[in-house]
Structures are given as C-alpha cells and as structure tokens.
Write an enzyme that holds these catalytic residues in place. Sequence first.
Site, PDB file in Angstrom:
ATOM      1  CG  PHE A   1      -2.373  -0.099   0.955  1.00  0.00           C
ATOM      2  CD1 PHE A   1      -2.867  -0.992   0.025  1.00  0.00           C
ATOM      3  CD2 PHE A   1      -3.284   0.705   1.636  1.00  0.00           C
ATOM      4  CE1 PHE A   1      -4.230  -1.090  -0.227  1.00  0.00           C
ATOM      5  CE2 PHE A   1      -4.644   0.624   1.396  1.00  0.00           C
ATOM      6  CZ  PHE A   1      -5.118  -0.277   0.464  1.00  0.00           C
TER       7      PHE A   1
ATOM      8  CD  GLN B   1      -5.792   9.687   3.584  1.00  0.00           C
ATOM      9  OE1 GLN B   1      -6.573   8.755   3.489  1.00  0.00           O
ATOM     10  NE2 GLN B   1      -4.616   9.575   4.156  1.00  0.00           N
TER      11      GLN B   1
ATOM     12  CG  HIS C   1      -7.938   7.597  -2.082  1.00  0.00           C
ATOM     13  ND1 HIS C   1      -7.523   7.199  -3.327  1.00  0.00           N
ATOM     14  CD2 HIS C   1      -7.669   6.569  -1.249  1.00  0.00           C
ATOM     15  CE1 HIS C   1      -7.038   5.967  -3.243  1.00  0.00           C
ATOM     16  NE2 HIS C   1      -7.109   5.564  -1.987  1.00  0.00           N
TER      17      HIS C   1
ATOM     18  CG  LEU D   1     -11.381   4.154  -2.709  1.00  0.00           C
ATOM     19  CD1 LEU D   1     -10.534   5.402  -2.560  1.00  0.00           C
ATOM     20  CD2 LEU D   1     -11.317   3.315  -1.444  1.00  0.00           C
TER      21      LEU D   1
ATOM     22  CD  GLU E   1      -2.654   3.909  -0.975  1.00  0.00           C
ATOM     23  OE1 GLU E   1      -2.921   5.116  -1.046  1.00  0.00           O
ATOM     24  OE2 GLU E   1      -2.295   3.337   0.060  1.00  0.00           O
TER      25      GLU E   1
ATOM     26  NE  ARG F   1      -4.613   6.126   0.943  1.00  0.00           N
ATOM     27  CZ  ARG F   1      -5.563   5.446   1.555  1.00  0.00           C
ATOM     28  NH1 ARG F   1      -6.406   6.057   2.344  1.00  0.00           N
ATOM     29  NH2 ARG F   1      -5.689   4.161   1.354  1.00  0.00           N
TER      30      ARG F   1
ATOM     31  CG  HIS G   1     -10.277   8.164   1.278  1.00  0.00           C
ATOM     32  ND1 HIS G   1     -11.271   7.345   0.787  1.00  0.00           N
ATOM     33  CD2 HIS G   1      -9.410   7.337   1.933  1.00  0.00           C
ATOM     34  CE1 HIS G   1     -11.009   6.082   1.111  1.00  0.00           C
ATOM     35  NE2 HIS G   1      -9.899   6.057   1.822  1.00  0.00           N
TER      36      HIS G   1
ATOM     37  NE  ARG H   1      -6.964   6.514   6.540  1.00  0.00           N
ATOM     38  CZ  ARG H   1      -7.527   5.456   5.922  1.00  0.00           C
ATOM     39  NH1 ARG H   1      -7.715   4.348   6.545  1.00  0.00           N
ATOM     40  NH2 ARG H   1      -7.915   5.554   4.662  1.00  0.00           N
TER      41      ARG H   1
HETATM   42  C1  LIG Z   1     -14.528   3.936   0.013  1.00  0.00           C
HETATM   43  C2  LIG Z   1     -13.640   3.761   1.226  1.00  0.00           C
HETATM   44  C3  LIG Z   1     -12.761   2.690   1.302  1.00  0.00           C
HETATM   45  C4  LIG Z   1     -11.961   2.514   2.415  1.00  0.00           C
HETATM   46  N1  LIG Z   1     -11.083   1.463   2.448  1.00  0.00           N
HETATM   47  C5  LIG Z   1     -10.306   1.291   3.548  1.00  0.00           C
HETATM   48  C6  LIG Z   1      -9.378   0.218   3.605  1.00  0.00           C
HETATM   49  O1  LIG Z   1      -9.230  -0.560   2.672  1.00  0.00           O
HETATM   50  N2  LIG Z   1      -8.632   0.082   4.720  1.00  0.00           N
HETATM   51  C7  LIG Z   1      -8.760   0.932   5.796  1.00  0.00           C
HETATM   52  O2  LIG Z   1      -8.052   0.753   6.794  1.00  0.00           O
HETATM   53  N3  LIG Z   1      -9.647   1.946   5.767  1.00  0.00           N
HETATM   54  C8  LIG Z   1     -10.411   2.138   4.678  1.00  0.00           C
HETATM   55  N4  LIG Z   1     -11.285   3.198   4.640  1.00  0.00           N
HETATM   56  C9  LIG Z   1     -11.533   3.943   5.869  1.00  0.00           C
HETATM   57  C10 LIG Z   1     -12.425   3.075   6.804  1.00  0.00           C
HETATM   58  O3  LIG Z   1     -13.368   2.369   6.023  1.00  0.00           O
HETATM   59  C11 LIG Z   1     -13.165   3.911   7.821  1.00  0.00           C
HETATM   60  O4  LIG Z   1     -12.259   4.758   8.494  1.00  0.00           O
HETATM   61  C12 LIG Z   1     -13.840   3.021   8.858  1.00  0.00           C
HETATM   62  O5  LIG Z   1     -14.625   2.022   8.244  1.00  0.00           O
HETATM   63  C13 LIG Z   1     -14.696   3.848   9.789  1.00  0.00           C
HETATM   64  O6  LIG Z   1     -15.328   2.972  10.688  1.00  0.00           O
HETATM   65  P1  LIG Z   1     -16.177   3.546  11.888  1.00  0.00           P
HETATM   66  O7  LIG Z   1     -16.754   2.359  12.599  1.00  0.00           O
HETATM   67  O8  LIG Z   1     -15.379   4.519  12.663  1.00  0.00           O
HETATM   68  O9  LIG Z   1     -17.347   4.394  11.192  1.00  0.00           O
HETATM   69  P2  LIG Z   1     -18.481   3.990  10.140  1.00  0.00           P
HETATM   70  O10 LIG Z   1     -18.297   2.667   9.522  1.00  0.00           O
HETATM   71  O11 LIG Z   1     -18.628   5.171   9.241  1.00  0.00           O
HETATM   72  O12 LIG Z   1     -19.762   3.861  11.052  1.00  0.00           O
HETATM   73  C14 LIG Z   1     -20.372   4.986  11.617  1.00  0.00           C
HETATM   74  C15 LIG Z   1     -21.631   4.526  12.323  1.00  0.00           C
HETATM   75  O13 LIG Z   1     -22.150   5.579  13.104  1.00  0.00           O
HETATM   76  C16 LIG Z   1     -23.544   5.674  12.920  1.00  0.00           C
HETATM   77  N5  LIG Z   1     -23.888   7.067  13.229  1.00  0.00           N
HETATM   78  C17 LIG Z   1     -23.277   8.197  12.808  1.00  0.00           C
HETATM   79  N6  LIG Z   1     -23.826   9.291  13.384  1.00  0.00           N
HETATM   80  C18 LIG Z   1     -24.802   8.829  14.186  1.00  0.00           C
HETATM   81  C19 LIG Z   1     -25.737   9.452  15.039  1.00  0.00           C
HETATM   82  N7  LIG Z   1     -25.732  10.805  15.234  1.00  0.00           N
HETATM   83  N8  LIG Z   1     -26.653   8.676  15.685  1.00  0.00           N
HETATM   84  C20 LIG Z   1     -26.645   7.330  15.524  1.00  0.00           C
HETATM   85  N9  LIG Z   1     -25.763   6.678  14.735  1.00  0.00           N
HETATM   86  C21 LIG Z   1     -24.857   7.418  14.082  1.00  0.00           C
HETATM   87  C22 LIG Z   1     -23.787   5.212  11.492  1.00  0.00           C
HETATM   88  O14 LIG Z   1     -25.087   4.711  11.333  1.00  0.00           O
HETATM   89  C23 LIG Z   1     -22.740   4.088  11.386  1.00  0.00           C
HETATM   90  O15 LIG Z   1     -23.311   2.886  11.892  1.00  0.00           O
HETATM   91  C24 LIG Z   1     -12.050   3.419   3.500  1.00  0.00           C
HETATM   92  C25 LIG Z   1     -12.903   4.513   3.420  1.00  0.00           C
HETATM   93  C26 LIG Z   1     -13.656   4.713   2.273  1.00  0.00           C
HETATM   94  C27 LIG Z   1     -14.466   5.964   2.167  1.00  0.00           C
END
Ligand SMILES: Cc1cc2nc3c(=O)[nH]c(=O)nc-3n(C[C@H](O)[C@H](O)[C@H](O)COP(=O)(O)OP(=O)(O)OC[C@H]3O[C@@H](n4cnc5c(N)ncnc54)[C@H](O)[C@@H]3O)c2cc1C
Length: 467
Positions: free
Chosen positions: A64, A177, A179, A189, A192, A223, A288, A323
């Site tokens: 990566f 960030q 991407h 997306l 990478e 990135r 991103h 990141r």
């Molecule tokens: C397209 C894409 C691809 C990616 N690929 C990678 C990768 O390959 N490797 C990597 O390490 N990272 C990757 N990332 C980053 C990574 O996916 C995210 O940082 C990570 O999944 C975030 O997880 P999380 O649990 O913090 O939040 P999220 O998965 O965004 O979950 C947030 C949760 O909070 C809830 N929520 C939000 N606000 C409220 C509220 N006010 N009340 C109630 N519920 C709420 C939502 O319903 C959801 O369930 C990628 C990001 C993107 C955009």
Amino acid sequence: MFKHDIIIVGGGLAGLRAALAARGADVAVISRVHPLRSHSVAAQGGINAALGKTDEGKIAQRPFGGAGFPRTAYSQDRTGHALLHTMYEQALINSIKFYAEWLVMRLVVNNGRCSGVVGYNIENGKIEGFLAKAVIFATGGYGRIYKRSTNSIINTGYGCAVAYRSGAALEDMEFVQFHPTTLYGTNILITEGVRGEGGFLTNKNGERFMERYSPHLLDLAPRDIVARAIKTEINEGRGFEGGYVHLDLTHLGARKIKERLPGIRQIAMDFANIDPVREPIPVQPGQHYSMGGIASNKKCETAISGFFACGECSCISVHGANRLGGNSLLDKNEGEPFFKLRDELKATMDENVGIFRDEQRLTAALTKIRELKVRYKNVYVRNKGNVFNQELVNAIELEGMLDIAEAICIGALARKESRGSHYRLDHQERDDVNWLRHTLVSYTQDVPVIGHKPVNITMYEPERREY
Ligand SMILES: Cc1cc2nc3c(=O)[nH]c(=O)nc-3n(C[C@H](O)[C@H](O)[C@H](O)COP(=O)(O)OP(=O)(O)OC[C@H]3O[C@@H](n4cnc5c(N)ncnc54)[C@H](O)[C@@H]3O)c2cc1C
C-alpha cells in the site's frame, strides 16, 4: 426511556468491535442506519498489520502507499464487507441489543459527566432518552461536507458535532485526507490496492508523471503526495479535459484483475462503462478520510467523564497529520430549502478547503460558512411527516456539518505551515518550531475557541523523508 450499562453510538467496524469487547455486559448499539449499511462496509483495499506471512499462507498481504513492506491484509477488494458481516454475525451470536434507524442528537452531560444520550427514532419521529453508565461514540467521519468524496452519504460528521456542542473539543480538524484515485464523475473510491498490485498513473501525454514527484516510491508514495501530483498535472494542463488522469492496469492481465480486483473492475464497468482489463480508468482526487475528530486519548477517553470516542469520529492521533461523514424545523414554511445551503457548503469546501489551501481561500470559506450558519436559522423541510423523514434527518445533520466545516477552516487558517494532508500554498514548509502541536477547537455560544496541545512523541522523532 431506555436504560443500558453501555451505549455505543455507531454500528460500523469501530462500534461493533467495542460492542464485542463489552460482550456479557448490558450493552446496546444505536445506529442511524442498519449496522450492515454503515460506511465500513465500503472499505476496499485492506487492513495493515506487521504479520510477516503466515507459513500456511493463510493471511495474504499486499503493498500500500507509503509502506516499506507489503503489510495490508485483504479480502479481494472487499475487505470492509467481509469484516463488517463477520462482526455483525458475532454481535448477534453474543446477543448485543441493536437500535437501528435512530439518530443520536444530544449527549446528556451534568457536571462534566455523561449519563446518556437523546435519540430521534427515524421510524416514527419520536424523541427518547437513553440512560447509560458509559457512552461510546463510533459515529464515523465527516467526508460529506465535501462534494467530491468517497464517503457514503451518511458520513456527515454529525456525531462529532453532537459531541462538540456538548463540550468535547475537536482536534486536528484541518487534516483532511484526499485520496488520489476516485472514479472521475462519481468519486467512488478506486483503492490504492490497484497501484499495490502494479497499476500506475499516466497523464494525457502518456507520461508516468509520478517519476517526477516521487522518484523512489512512484505511484505508491503517500496519498497526500500522489493527490497533489495529480492535481498539479491537472492544474498545469497535462490532465484530460474535465480534470482527470489515467490509472492504467491493463498490463496486469485479465486473470489477476478478475482475481484480485473484481470489485474495482465492476465499479469501472457499471459507473464509467470501462473494462479496466482493456482500458485505463479515469481518476481524480477526492476527500477520503477524516484525521481529525473528537479529542480522545489512547484509552478512547474524552474530556467528558463517562464519554468515549473510537474509530474515524475520534482523534486519538494514531494517523498524525495524514493517514497511511430540530423538530422546530417542521414549523417553518418560509425561508430556504436546507439542501440549497448544503450544496453551497460542499461547493465552498471543494473549492477553498481542498488539496491546495491559502489564506485568501480559507478566509472566503470561513465567511461563507458563517453566512450559511445565519441562513440555517431560516431553513425549512418540505416533508412534515414523522415516519422515515430522511429529509428532516438530513436538515438536522446540516447544522452539524456547518459546525464541522467551521472547525476545519479555523484550524487550517491558524496552521501557517504545510504538514501531511494540510498543504498551504502560502506556507509551503513544515514548521516544527511553531506547529509541531495539535489543534483543539471548542464550541462556545459565540465563535469557536482555538487551543493547542503538545504532540506526544514516542519511539520515533518526526523525520523528513524523501519519497
Ligand atoms: C470507500 C472507502 C474505502 C476505504 N477502504 C479502507 C481500507 O481498505 N482500509 C482501511 O483501513 N480503511 C479504509 N477506509 C476507511 C475506513 O473504512 C473507515 O475509516 C472506517 O470504516 C470507519 O469505521 P467507523 O466504525 O469509525 O465508522 P463507520 O463505519 O462510518 O460507522 C459509523 C456509524 O455511526 C452511525 N452514526 C453516525 N452518526 C450517528 C448518530 N448521530 N446517531 C446514531 N448513529 C450514528 C452510522 O449509522 C454508522 O453505523 C475506507 C474509506 C472509504 C471511504
């Protein structure tokens, strides 16, 4: 009124991981959408770990950007999908209670201690209280304050805004960030992992331009460097009409593409009518990841007792500067539709708070955001119903988006240097003497207050690397 020992807000990977760690206790997860629709499901390329490869070859790892070794464990290009479904299954097996389709709008804080949250039930429009001994926010990032973003539309940063308005500071919000490779036109997306598997970037003259920007790491430079390189190629007229460059993987061959990158191939075919086996993919940078968020320490504690933050909504600072997303609105019949303001916000963020920043553009963005905050007091929603009123939910979230955008601008204006994802055209050098410190932004009824905290340097002194 609902009551649980531990309430986790967010059903993505961070929220479910926290829920599983607390299994056995009276733990509940509240989520704005069904947990399997959380943004985490979209993670593509993989998850970093220093494993070596197992002898049995059970865990595959790919290169990566910015990494010195192939450390990214993956499941094809659908890693988030595989992880989230597994975690959700485990959460059900462990009898975790779920409240899906609830929007948490307030933290309940008395004398600096959090004792619960206030939630809006999207299914029927009711507002209810949740009492808890501990509240954990895992509410994801704030990418959707930008128009060009890889994030799902629910990533508005509203969770960060709820915490901010309740007294938790926001940290390092200026580090956003971008991407390098999102599909031109839709900004989906293109992982990478494509470059990790050997894909490379070319401009309209067919040049592999990364040779000029990063002679050692080429297309797998960090990135921010690749994103700035693409933007520079486009700005200087070497991009294609409309503002994109090519990501070429045709030389990898059909077999490898179908085996390792099937999701990317499908996205390119479905959304750009291009088969990457035969043609390069048109790509441009897009927002991103949110490095900033709710100020928290490595135990996920915040300044509010009993309130914790983890995942992308938090700023525990593991990624540094880079990141490797009111009922009173229902009574308003005049004014402006909220989505007009939302479009204006996204446009100003794309234009003025993007990959390249300077004082003039940042000041223009801050002025615009403050104008939108005043106009927000007079927005209306057309749907007056209580059942699944997504228009109202989006209007509520817009208030938080404006707070988050303001915090990003304040941090970016104050930080008169370039570091990681934050690049100032008017201050292009990194300035450790004055700026090797975190930014904190705190909410007040008037304008936000900016503060700082020192960077905790552990094993490695910050270095300057040649890429
Ligand atoms: C397209 C894409 C691809 C990616 N690929 C990678 C990768 O390959 N490797 C990597 O390490 N990272 C990757 N990332 C980053 C990574 O996916 C995210 O940082 C990570 O999944 C975030 O997880 P999380 O649990 O913090 O939040 P999220 O998965 O965004 O979950 C947030 C949760 O909070 C809830 N929520 C939000 N606000 C409220 C509220 N006010 N009340 C109630 N519920 C709420 C939502 O319903 C959801 O369930 C990628 C990001 C993107 C955009």
